[in-house]
Design a protein around this motif. Structure first.
Motif, PDB file in Angstrom:
ATOM      1  N   GLY A   1      47.204  48.804  -0.320  1.00 25.02           N
ATOM      2  CA  GLY A   1      48.122  48.503   0.674  1.00 25.02           C
ATOM      3  C   GLY A   1      49.446  47.976   0.025  1.00 25.02           C
ATOM      4  O   GLY A   1      49.691  47.970  -1.349  1.00 25.02           O
ATOM      5  N   THR A   2      50.593  48.230   0.619  1.00 27.60           N
ATOM      6  CA  THR A   2      51.802  47.872   0.366  1.00 27.60           C
ATOM      7  C   THR A   2      52.858  46.954   1.295  1.00 27.60           C
ATOM      8  O   THR A   2      52.570  47.252   2.687  1.00 27.60           O
ATOM      9  CB  THR A   2      52.708  48.914  -0.314  1.00 27.60           C
ATOM     10  N   GLY A   3      53.816  46.194   0.919  1.00 29.07           N
ATOM     11  CA  GLY A   3      54.700  45.874   1.889  1.00 29.07           C
ATOM     12  C   GLY A   3      56.058  46.538   1.877  1.00 29.07           C
ATOM     13  O   GLY A   3      57.040  46.237   2.381  1.00 29.07           O
ATOM     14  N   ARG A   4      56.080  47.719   1.100  1.00 24.47           N
ATOM     15  CA  ARG A   4      57.382  48.536   1.195  1.00 24.47           C
ATOM     16  C   ARG A   4      57.744  49.230   2.280  1.00 24.47           C
ATOM     17  O   ARG A   4      58.750  49.463   2.655  1.00 24.47           O
ATOM     18  CB  ARG A   4      57.392  49.461  -0.106  1.00 24.47           C
ATOM     19  N   PHE A   5      56.693  49.761   2.968  1.00 23.23           N
ATOM     20  CA  PHE A   5      56.684  50.656   4.044  1.00 23.23           C
ATOM     21  C   PHE A   5      56.123  50.102   5.289  1.00 23.23           C
ATOM     22  O   PHE A   5      55.309  49.378   5.336  1.00 23.23           O
ATOM     23  CB  PHE A   5      56.205  51.991   3.535  1.00 23.23           C
ATOM     24  N   GLY A   6      56.247  51.247   6.180  1.00 22.88           N
ATOM     25  CA  GLY A   6      55.836  50.682   7.576  1.00 22.88           C
ATOM     26  C   GLY A   6      56.725  49.990   8.294  1.00 22.88           C
ATOM     27  O   GLY A   6      57.673  49.618   7.989  1.00 22.88           O
ATOM     28  N   PRO A   7      56.576  49.879   9.711  1.00 23.63           N
ATOM     29  CA  PRO A   7      57.633  49.175  10.798  1.00 23.63           C
ATOM     30  C   PRO A   7      57.539  47.699  10.402  1.00 23.63           C
ATOM     31  O   PRO A   7      58.634  46.983  10.746  1.00 23.63           O
ATOM     32  CB  PRO A   7      56.645  49.413  12.135  1.00 23.63           C
ATOM     33  N   SER A   8      56.802  47.365   9.919  1.00 25.38           N
ATOM     34  CA  SER A   8      56.644  45.700   9.551  1.00 25.38           C
ATOM     35  C   SER A   8      56.809  45.594   7.999  1.00 25.38           C
ATOM     36  O   SER A   8      56.375  44.348   7.474  1.00 25.38           O
ATOM     37  CB  SER A   8      55.406  45.171   9.826  1.00 25.38           C
ATOM     38  N   ALA A   9      57.527  46.328   7.294  1.00 30.17           N
ATOM     39  CA  ALA A   9      57.730  46.271   5.912  1.00 30.17           C
ATOM     40  C   ALA A   9      58.556  45.094   5.682  1.00 30.17           C
ATOM     41  O   ALA A   9      59.306  44.816   6.256  1.00 30.17           O
ATOM     42  CB  ALA A   9      58.580  47.521   5.435  1.00 30.17           C
ATOM     43  N   CYS A  10      57.914  44.118   4.620  1.00 30.80           N
ATOM     44  CA  CYS A  10      58.424  42.982   4.485  1.00 30.80           C
ATOM     45  C   CYS A  10      58.936  42.768   2.854  1.00 30.80           C
ATOM     46  O   CYS A  10      59.367  41.916   2.248  1.00 30.80           O
ATOM     47  CB  CYS A  10      57.449  41.735   4.884  1.00 30.80           C
ATOM     48  N   GLY A  11      58.442  43.774   2.211  1.00 38.62           N
ATOM     49  CA  GLY A  11      58.848  43.438   0.777  1.00 38.62           C
ATOM     50  C   GLY A  11      57.498  42.999  -0.265  1.00 38.62           C
ATOM     51  O   GLY A  11      56.583  43.390   0.269  1.00 38.62           O
ATOM     52  N   THR A  12      57.701  42.381  -1.278  1.00 40.98           N
ATOM     53  CA  THR A  12      56.734  41.927  -1.799  1.00 40.98           C
ATOM     54  C   THR A  12      55.614  41.208  -1.390  1.00 40.98           C
ATOM     55  O   THR A  12      56.230  40.509  -0.068  1.00 40.98           O
ATOM     56  CB  THR A  12      57.250  41.053  -3.193  1.00 40.98           C
TER      57      THR A  12
END
Lengths: 502, 502
Positions: free
Chosen positions: B170-181
């Motif tokens: 999983g990552t926070g970098r991509f997707g419609p809810s990207a939020c970063g770290t």
């Protein structure tokens, strides 16, 4: 005023001072963090004592320090000193500076070698038949497959790690031997029975470490793991030779006519002079036509870094940094992404990077009338290289182009049959030489497309004849029939044998 | 011509074709990859069926989707539907959009809550005494400690993951809810008995994933994990208020006179208007004096990103991206580094980032004559916030500065005693207000340094009297003596109690 503790249930402790905790720390190991903690040692001898070593074991190594690597030599020295016998050294590649291995081969300390590429005295010794067991040559992706499938069982992975931290994490970003990404070491890290990081530079803490301490058993600090001169070349040089530049220009023209250089495309090229010139021409075209690439992959060079920083290439997928600028970029650019050998080219990976390539431009030591390519041996059968990622990218890319001069050192490159088969002709689509462009007959689609665009196509047979007219018909090699090794295709099958040199 | 297979030992298979392997893949699980493979499901209901759930369990959540988070609501809904009782929700923070939890509290589905920060209807409900068990408020670093030490045992971590891949990374970098770290989710990932990633965006493959699939048990795909409006503010706004700007200017003057803004320094500031103005003035000074910072940490804002990209700040240590520019930078800049809550502020970590800070600039809801700070409740005792990283950075930084207007909404900020103790005065060094600068008497060193430089220092008592002259003496709160919760200091001790609101 009543004290705080008067209000607290018995199992709650009242605040004392903001650094009271420093006296008594405690930290559990989570269920998923089962691995024992990392042990730090200060010599190769100590780690040999700590490991339960015996004859016949398999040690593994990566080649990210390339011709500057000192780790294989250090481990070899200790193997020799202790008189261990019949060891197998599985290195992702071997370079001229690994010459000290030759004595270990002669004396029976090392009887097996496995590598994706070998060049220099060790390769020569193997070609002469000095190695007791057959030499196995994998591809970069195939080595990852071999490790992960159990074909290559590693007892101890000795991983050169340019920097380590106090927890036992490792990285290639920092330290005097910083080399960038460590993609070829990742399967070893994950699958070896024991993992030893060898380093000469310790930091407090490494974030986003490529080598996660959870896989590490030992860290050994030594004086020097590498010789910076040999690790990465300071610059990679674009060819200035007009013949090479014509080949590069024609290659880009062909790729363009095939519609491969379009918004969102992906590419890989080698670090040879012609390949670098190809990148130059691709870049010019991209700027002129306002095209951006989705990614470039491979061993990344400074050229690609510039394109990334200029916004021309969105992502760099980098299994190995080819030069200093690439290593620096990997420290700075988030979209200069480290990938493992598996993520790069393991055929068992669901979607390795090589399978996502629109095109790859590769070299050849020999190419034959069936478009089979040899980059493993010279025409006398002596080992001078190996697939590396050649067979991986050739298979994965939608279009694979081989670029080469018709003759090198006055010898024709096109043969009736390649001396050694590295990459099957079924994965080679186009050959670009200074005297013409040949298309593999199994790619009728490409041939028709190019003809429709008015590009002249020649037969590979005609190119061979042309080179024969210039340099004469090469003598057929009647090699001694002693098998000294095998070329293992990326899927684990044997695609060719290696013979003892005459 | 003889066939290749004639040459091969019986256990070697000859090459067939370059995609023959596609029929039969095999891949071992290495000894160190013991965790079972990730199971993909398509509804919260399915994962509740798959998990062996019962009353009284502890679920955990992170707050990286902030006021746009839908995951706590989704899980709460299913808990309610199934009539699970006495659950504990351990969320790193709670925001106004988590209002649906109030009904679960009232109906006994949720009887325990643990959070580092709470604001909105849930905080209000807790202050009103609706929660059955005491509310526990940790610091950001303290929550990591609690999880890793076993004080906070998590049965299931439901981790909102803006993107997941096919392997379960999983990552926070991509997707419609990207939020970063995703720093606050890392202890949960590593220590929860079961880990469930909740996502609405699937990719083929995520490299350098923050959430490693080896810790993940289930991935659940849902329609929407977040509401982009609430996730990150588009911009963070520097104060234009002349009083705020004067405070910021004086703060930077003080930091400069103390010699803290020098080559290689490190800093953290909040995202409040005065703090943002402080960063502006620090930046001006750095440019004028040609100074570069080693790092900035915290919730990173777009301001710091610009400074990083201009070469003024070498590294951004980011546990949580505060705005869109920061989230974008994290996708692009390698030295915009994701850190976990432990790496950020866990007191049991050998060298957390907070301990490496030269200075931190923080806010206060109340500060008292002992320099104790409250950012947890208002003066009536209602929960309106929480430590977050306040107590962590205040303790770690060499110099901690609190910036505040003397009055807010006509109420004096300086009190004889804070209503609730969040950060002990022993960790607060300097108070900067528009009417003067006070130094904690325990920091005689700083006081002398500033006096030598000709900076006028006032007593905090005098600042309090000044505000009393303007706004009157605030009435003492005679609160009802019902304890509804505890403020847990970062080391696990209880630093204060929370009372039911009158």
């Amino acid at each position: 005023m009543s004290k705080l503790s008067d209000y607290l249930p018995p199992d709650f402790k009242p605040f004392v001072s903001s650094d009271a905790y420093k006296q008594k720390q405690r930290r559990l190991i989570s269920e998923k963090e089962q691995s024992q903690s990392v042990v730090f040692l200060h010599s190769v001898s100590e780690v040999f004592d700590a490991l339960n070593l015996h004859d016949g074991m398999t040690f593994s190594f990566h080649h990210h320090l390339r011709n500057g690597d000192k780790v294989i030599g250090l481990i070899g020295e200790e193997v020799h000193r202790r008189g261990l016998k019949d060891m197998t050294f599985a290195a992702s590649s071997l370079f001229p500076n690994h010459a000290s291995l030759v004595d270990l081969i002669k004396e029976g300390n090392v009887s097996g070698i496995i590598a994706n590429y070998a060049n220099g005295p060790v390769a020569k010794a193997i070609s002469m038949g000095l190695l007791k067991k057959p030499f196995i040559m994998d591809t970069h992706g195939g080595r990852a497959r071999a490790i992960e499938s159990g074909d290559l069982m590693i007892d101890v992975a000795f991983i050169a790690s340019p920097a380590v931290d106090k927890a036992g994490n490792g990285t290639g970003r920092f330290g005097p031997s910083a080399c960038g990404t460590l993609g070829y070491a990742i399967p070893d890290l994950h699958y070896a029975k024991k993992v030893v990081l060898i380093s000469d530079y310790q930091m407090d803490h490494i974030e986003e470490a490529e080598l996660n301490h959870r896989y590490v058993d030992y860290v050994v600090m030594v004086d020097k793991i590498g010789d910076s001169e040999g690790i990465v070349s300071g610059t990679t040089k674009v060819t200035r030779d007009p013949v090479g530049r014509k080949i590069a220009r024609d290659t880009v023209m062909v790729l363009d006519k095939l519609g491969l250089i379009k918004e969102g495309f992906s590419m890989q090229t080698g670090a040879g002079g012609i390949s670098l010139a190809v990148v130059e021409y691709v870049k010019d075209l991209m700027i002129r036509q306002n095209i951006r690439a989705r990614f470039a992959s491979g061993g990344i060079t400074g050229q690609y870094v510039l394109m990334h920083e200029q916004g021309l290439v969105e992502t760099l997928y980098d299994v190995q940094c080819f030069d200093l600028r690439a290593a620096k970029s990997y420290r700075e650019n988030r979209r200069h992404v480290a990938i493992s050998a598996s993520e790069y080219g393991n055929p068992f990976e669901p979607s390795p990077i090589v399978d996502q390539l629109d095109f790859v431009v590769l070299g050849a030591t020999e190419i034959d009338l069936n478009f089979n390519v040899n980059v493993t041996t010279d025409s006398l059968g002596e080992i001078i290289g190996g697939s590396g990622g050649h067979a991986d990218t050739a298979h994965g890319a939608k279009v694979t182009v081989v670029v080469t001069n018709l003759l090198k050192a006055r010898l024709p490159i096109i043969k009736e049959h390649v001396t050694t088969l590295t990459t099957p002709g079924s994965d080679i689509d186009i050959l670009v030489t200074e005297r013409g462009i040949a298309v593999n007959p199994i790619r009728i689609d490409l041939m028709n497309q190019l003809k429709q665009k008015g590009i002249q196509i020649v037969k590979i047979e005609d190119l061979m004849q042309l080179s024969y007219q210039i340099a004469g018909v090469p003598k057929t090699l009647s090699h001694e029939k002693t098998i000294i090794g095998y070329v293992r295709y990326r899927d684990g099958s044997i695609i060719d044998v290696l013979y003892k040199k005459m």
